[in-house]
Design a protein around this motif. Structure first.
Motif, PDB file in Angstrom:
ATOM      1  N   LYS A 188      82.557 -28.461-104.878  1.00  0.00           N
ATOM      2  CA  LYS A 188      83.678 -27.573-104.597  1.00  0.00           C
ATOM      3  C   LYS A 188      83.153 -26.240-104.052  1.00  0.00           C
ATOM      4  O   LYS A 188      82.875 -25.315-104.808  1.00  0.00           O
ATOM      5  N   PRO A 189      82.986 -26.155-102.728  1.00  0.00           N
ATOM      6  CA  PRO A 189      82.459 -24.919-102.148  1.00  0.00           C
ATOM      7  C   PRO A 189      83.454 -23.774-102.259  1.00  0.00           C
ATOM      8  O   PRO A 189      84.672 -23.985-102.225  1.00  0.00           O
ATOM      9  N   GLU A 190      82.912 -22.566-102.393  1.00  0.00           N
ATOM     10  CA  GLU A 190      83.750 -21.370-102.451  1.00  0.00           C
ATOM     11  C   GLU A 190      83.616 -20.511-101.198  1.00  0.00           C
ATOM     12  O   GLU A 190      84.467 -19.655-100.945  1.00  0.00           O
ATOM     13  N   GLN A 191      82.539 -20.734-100.420  1.00  0.00           N
ATOM     14  CA  GLN A 191      82.321 -19.951 -99.199  1.00  0.00           C
ATOM     15  C   GLN A 191      81.853 -20.870 -98.079  1.00  0.00           C
ATOM     16  O   GLN A 191      81.188 -21.878 -98.323  1.00  0.00           O
ATOM     17  N   GLU A 192      82.191 -20.486 -96.864  1.00  0.00           N
ATOM     18  CA  GLU A 192      81.683 -21.166 -95.677  1.00  0.00           C
ATOM     19  C   GLU A 192      81.171 -20.131 -94.698  1.00  0.00           C
ATOM     20  O   GLU A 192      81.757 -19.044 -94.562  1.00  0.00           O
ATOM     21  N   MET A 193      80.091 -20.451 -94.014  1.00  0.00           N
ATOM     22  CA  MET A 193      79.524 -19.527 -93.034  1.00  0.00           C
ATOM     23  C   MET A 193      78.731 -20.331 -92.016  1.00  0.00           C
ATOM     24  O   MET A 193      78.161 -21.377 -92.346  1.00  0.00           O
ATOM     25  N   VAL A 194      78.720 -19.864 -90.788  1.00  0.00           N
ATOM     26  CA  VAL A 194      77.928 -20.496 -89.738  1.00  0.00           C
ATOM     27  C   VAL A 194      76.751 -19.588 -89.423  1.00  0.00           C
ATOM     28  O   VAL A 194      76.927 -18.399 -89.132  1.00  0.00           O
ATOM     29  N   LEU A 195      75.551 -20.134 -89.517  1.00  0.00           N
ATOM     30  CA  LEU A 195      74.345 -19.367 -89.209  1.00  0.00           C
ATOM     31  C   LEU A 195      73.863 -19.691 -87.803  1.00  0.00           C
ATOM     32  O   LEU A 195      73.864 -20.854 -87.383  1.00  0.00           O
ATOM     33  N   GLU A 196      73.461 -18.633 -87.094  1.00  0.00           N
ATOM     34  CA  GLU A 196      72.901 -18.752 -85.760  1.00  0.00           C
ATOM     35  C   GLU A 196      71.444 -18.305 -85.795  1.00  0.00           C
ATOM     36  O   GLU A 196      70.997 -17.731 -86.798  1.00  0.00           O
ATOM     37  N   PRO A 197      70.669 -18.556 -84.723  1.00  0.00           N
ATOM     38  CA  PRO A 197      69.243 -18.217 -84.739  1.00  0.00           C
ATOM     39  C   PRO A 197      68.983 -16.779 -85.182  1.00  0.00           C
ATOM     40  O   PRO A 197      69.591 -15.841 -84.666  1.00  0.00           O
ATOM     41  N   GLY A 198      68.093 -16.624 -86.149  1.00  0.00           N
ATOM     42  CA  GLY A 198      67.748 -15.311 -86.706  1.00  0.00           C
ATOM     43  C   GLY A 198      68.487 -14.983 -87.977  1.00  0.00           C
ATOM     44  O   GLY A 198      68.075 -14.097 -88.729  1.00  0.00           O
ATOM     45  N   ASP A 199      69.622 -15.683 -88.245  1.00  0.00           N
ATOM     46  CA  ASP A 199      70.367 -15.469 -89.491  1.00  0.00           C
ATOM     47  C   ASP A 199      69.649 -16.189 -90.638  1.00  0.00           C
ATOM     48  O   ASP A 199      68.996 -17.211 -90.431  1.00  0.00           O
ATOM     49  N   MET A 200      69.816 -15.658 -91.844  1.00  0.00           N
ATOM     50  CA  MET A 200      69.135 -16.261 -92.993  1.00  0.00           C
ATOM     51  C   MET A 200      70.029 -16.191 -94.231  1.00  0.00           C
ATOM     52  O   MET A 200      70.725 -15.200 -94.451  1.00  0.00           O
ATOM     53  N   LEU A 201      69.984 -17.242 -95.028  1.00  0.00           N
ATOM     54  CA  LEU A 201      70.760 -17.329 -96.257  1.00  0.00           C
ATOM     55  C   LEU A 201      69.808 -17.530 -97.423  1.00  0.00           C
ATOM     56  O   LEU A 201      68.997 -18.459 -97.422  1.00  0.00           O
ATOM     57  N   TYR A 202      69.884 -16.632 -98.417  1.00  0.00           N
ATOM     58  CA  TYR A 202      69.115 -16.814 -99.649  1.00  0.00           C
ATOM     59  C   TYR A 202      70.002 -17.463-100.706  1.00  0.00           C
ATOM     60  O   TYR A 202      71.163 -17.059-100.885  1.00  0.00           O
ATOM     61  N   LEU A 203      69.459 -18.471-101.392  1.00  0.00           N
ATOM     62  CA  LEU A 203      70.186 -19.125-102.473  1.00  0.00           C
ATOM     63  C   LEU A 203      69.313 -19.167-103.723  1.00  0.00           C
ATOM     64  O   LEU A 203      68.139 -19.560-103.651  1.00  0.00           O
ATOM     65  N   PRO A 204      69.872 -18.796-104.871  1.00  0.00           N
ATOM     66  CA  PRO A 204      69.122 -18.915-106.134  1.00  0.00           C
ATOM     67  C   PRO A 204      69.096 -20.368-106.594  1.00  0.00           C
ATOM     68  O   PRO A 204      69.814 -21.216-106.042  1.00  0.00           O
ATOM     69  N   PRO A 205      68.281 -20.681-107.604  1.00  0.00           N
ATOM     70  CA  PRO A 205      68.214 -22.065-108.092  1.00  0.00           C
ATOM     71  C   PRO A 205      69.568 -22.579-108.577  1.00  0.00           C
ATOM     72  O   PRO A 205      70.387 -21.819-109.097  1.00  0.00           O
ATOM     73  N   HIS A 206      69.802 -23.875-108.366  1.00  0.00           N
ATOM     74  CA  HIS A 206      70.985 -24.590-108.860  1.00  0.00           C
ATOM     75  C   HIS A 206      72.301 -24.078-108.252  1.00  0.00           C
ATOM     76  O   HIS A 206      73.364 -24.300-108.827  1.00  0.00           O
ATOM     77  N   TYR A 207      72.219 -23.411-107.102  1.00  0.00           N
ATOM     78  CA  TYR A 207      73.432 -22.982-106.402  1.00  0.00           C
ATOM     79  C   TYR A 207      73.761 -24.073-105.380  1.00  0.00           C
ATOM     80  O   TYR A 207      72.986 -24.344-104.466  1.00  0.00           O
ATOM     81  N   ALA A 208      74.892 -24.719-105.539  1.00  0.00           N
ATOM     82  CA  ALA A 208      75.236 -25.877-104.719  1.00  0.00           C
ATOM     83  C   ALA A 208      75.435 -25.474-103.258  1.00  0.00           C
ATOM     84  O   ALA A 208      76.014 -24.421-102.968  1.00  0.00           O
ATOM     85  N   HIS A 209      74.966 -26.338-102.346  1.00  0.00           N
ATOM     86  CA  HIS A 209      75.115 -26.034-100.923  1.00  0.00           C
ATOM     87  C   HIS A 209      75.100 -27.310-100.094  1.00  0.00           C
ATOM     88  O   HIS A 209      74.538 -28.327-100.488  1.00  0.00           O
ATOM     89  N   ASP A 210      75.725 -27.201 -98.947  1.00  0.00           N
ATOM     90  CA  ASP A 210      75.825 -28.314 -98.003  1.00  0.00           C
ATOM     91  C   ASP A 210      75.700 -27.750 -96.604  1.00  0.00           C
ATOM     92  O   ASP A 210      76.537 -26.958 -96.161  1.00  0.00           O
ATOM     93  N   GLY A 211      74.639 -28.144 -95.897  1.00  0.00           N
ATOM     94  CA  GLY A 211      74.404 -27.657 -94.542  1.00  0.00           C
ATOM     95  C   GLY A 211      74.694 -28.738 -93.523  1.00  0.00           C
ATOM     96  O   GLY A 211      74.127 -29.840 -93.593  1.00  0.00           O
ATOM     97  N   ILE A 212      75.559 -28.452 -92.566  1.00  0.00           N
ATOM     98  CA  ILE A 212      75.969 -29.442 -91.563  1.00  0.00           C
ATOM     99  C   ILE A 212      75.657 -28.893 -90.172  1.00  0.00           C
ATOM    100  O   ILE A 212      76.096 -27.786 -89.820  1.00  0.00           O
ATOM    101  N   ALA A 213      74.891 -29.644 -89.399  1.00  0.00           N
ATOM    102  CA  ALA A 213      74.513 -29.199 -88.064  1.00  0.00           C
ATOM    103  C   ALA A 213      75.733 -29.155 -87.146  1.00  0.00           C
ATOM    104  O   ALA A 213      76.523 -30.097 -87.106  1.00  0.00           O
ATOM    105  N   VAL A 214      75.868 -28.041 -86.432  1.00  0.00           N
ATOM    106  CA  VAL A 214      76.913 -27.890 -85.418  1.00  0.00           C
ATOM    107  C   VAL A 214      76.215 -28.047 -84.069  1.00  0.00           C
ATOM    108  O   VAL A 214      75.694 -27.103 -83.500  1.00  0.00           O
ATOM    109  N   GLY A 215      76.151 -29.266 -83.586  1.00  0.00           N
ATOM    110  CA  GLY A 215      75.274 -29.555 -82.468  1.00  0.00           C
ATOM    111  C   GLY A 215      73.853 -29.713 -83.004  1.00  0.00           C
ATOM    112  O   GLY A 215      73.624 -29.750 -84.217  1.00  0.00           O
ATOM    113  N   GLU A 216      72.891 -29.827 -82.109  1.00  0.00           N
ATOM    114  CA  GLU A 216      71.493 -29.936 -82.515  1.00  0.00           C
ATOM    115  C   GLU A 216      71.034 -28.627 -83.142  1.00  0.00           C
ATOM    116  O   GLU A 216      71.349 -27.551 -82.635  1.00  0.00           O
TER     117      GLU A 216
END
Length: 373
Positions: free
Chosen positions: A168-196
């Motif tokens: 059950k995600p609470e946030q959505e965000m699209v990362l582009e080249p140079g963007d970075m996301l830090y996640l602590p341990p046991h924080y659920a996440h799902d990354g889906i490629a938008v194109g290659e």
């Protein structure tokens, strides 16, 4: 304390106080105008090597599959919904190693490796969680991240990959080249490629206490000395010959309780354990052996640096390198600490080093643990 673009203008102190092990942090343009360090073809070539840890995750026709490398051939780049994960790229590529060094505001004892994930459109590994902290740097293309502080960690049964059943995600965000996301341990996440796309994951070591405990007990077997042999001069006749007697248990327990260890023992164990290269790591010794005088002549002109695969740590007088440990004399410690912290020594450092250090550097060079600058 200096503010870092890498941390979105936060100081390292602010990041550790407010985010580390606590909550996510999205950093837009952590590395402005970042370009991928390897092409998809170069990644495919790495996935074909038997000295590189690689995996392939596919989600064709709603069916998850996981395969471990090396791979003679990956699916076509034009085909959707597949991901290849290349572990420890920093061990094999100078640029990846240099990128990982930017995260050394955190201890080397915690820093693990840099993994590259290449995915075709819609590719990913499904909603999951990691047991470690991770920085997810977007290197190429776009990736949609869905994240949430999941408490229900139930996994879908019968799958080759660990996918959360009730994500059950609470946030959505699209990362582009140079963007970075830090996640602590046991924080659920799902990354889906938008194109290659390509994502670089800088991960951290979080060994379980069970793993550390087993390792420490193994370490103790090499240093424990218990004198004497079991004896029972006051043994009495028994009518139950198959029973282990209480007196025997008491005598053995008394002997085993003599095993003692101090914080120094823990420090030495950790130093050896955390500097030990992974089983898949092999060092490349020089093609030609170099004599000590010739090596020092070159080192005093060019300096030396730790090889990419070398792990070097220290604690007090103890120095650890690639699983080995020794006590450094006070005259040697300054140069060795500098080598560990800076991962290199300048020519002036070589000239000022003691003979013991200079001989050690030569031996490490012959083993492929250090290289000339």
């Amino acid at each position: 304390m200096k503010k870092l673009t890498l941390l979105g203008g936060l100081t390292t102190q602010q990041f550790l106080r407010d985010y580390w092990h606590k909550k996510p942090l999205l950093i837009r343009q952590a590395i402005p105008q970042f370009k991928p360090l390897l092409t998809r073809e170069e990644l495919a070539a790495m996935a074909a090597r038997d000295d590189v840890e690689s995996r392939l995750v596919t989600h064709f026709g709603a069916r998850w599959q996981l395969k471990k490398g090396p791979f003679d051939q990956l699916p076509p780049f034009s085909k959707k919904a597949w991901t290849t994960l290349i572990q420890g790229v920093n061990l094999h590529h100078d640029g990846a190693d240099a990128l990982m060094q930017q995260f050394r505001f955190l201890p080397d004892a915690r820093l693990d490796d840099l993994m590259i994930s290449y995915a075709t459109d819609t590719g990913g590994v499904g909603p999951h969680f990691d047991a470690y902290d991770v920085f997810l740097l977007q290197a190429h293309g776009k990736r949609l991240w869905r994240i949430g502080p999941q408490t229900d960690m139930t996994l879908v049964e019968g799958l080759p990959v660990k996918i959360l059943k009730n994500f059950k995600p609470e946030q959505e965000m699209v990362l582009e080249p140079g963007d970075m996301l830090y996640l602590p341990p046991h924080y659920a996440h799902d990354g889906i490629a938008v194109g290659e796309c390509m994502t670089y994951s800088i991960g951290f070591r979080t060994p379980s206490f069970q793993e550390l405990g087993e390792g420490f007990l193994q370490y103790l077997t090499e240093s424990v000395e218990l004198d004497g042999h079991y004896a029972d001069p006051d043994l009495a006749p028994t009518s139950k010959p198959a029973e282990i007697g209480s007196d025997m248990i008491t005598r053995v327990a008394t002997a085993i309780r003599k095993i003692r260890f101090a914080d120094d023992d823990i420090a030495i164990f950790l130093g050896e354990y955390l500097s030990e290269p992974k089983p898949s790591v092999f060092f490349d010794a020089p093609v030609r052996s170099t004599s000590l005088p010739r090596f020092l002549e070159r080192a005093e002109k060019r300096g030396v640096k730790l090889a990419r695969k070398t792990r070097m740590l220290y604690r007090g007088r103890h120095v650890f390198i690639n699983g080995d440990s020794f006590v450094a004399a006070s005259a040697d410690r300054r140069a060795l600490v500098k080598l560990a912290d800076r991962r290199g020594l300048d020519p002036e450092d070589i000239k000022a080093a003691s003979e013991d250090v200079r001989e050690a550097l030569h031996a490490w060079h012959e083993d492929g643990w250090i290289v000339l600058q």
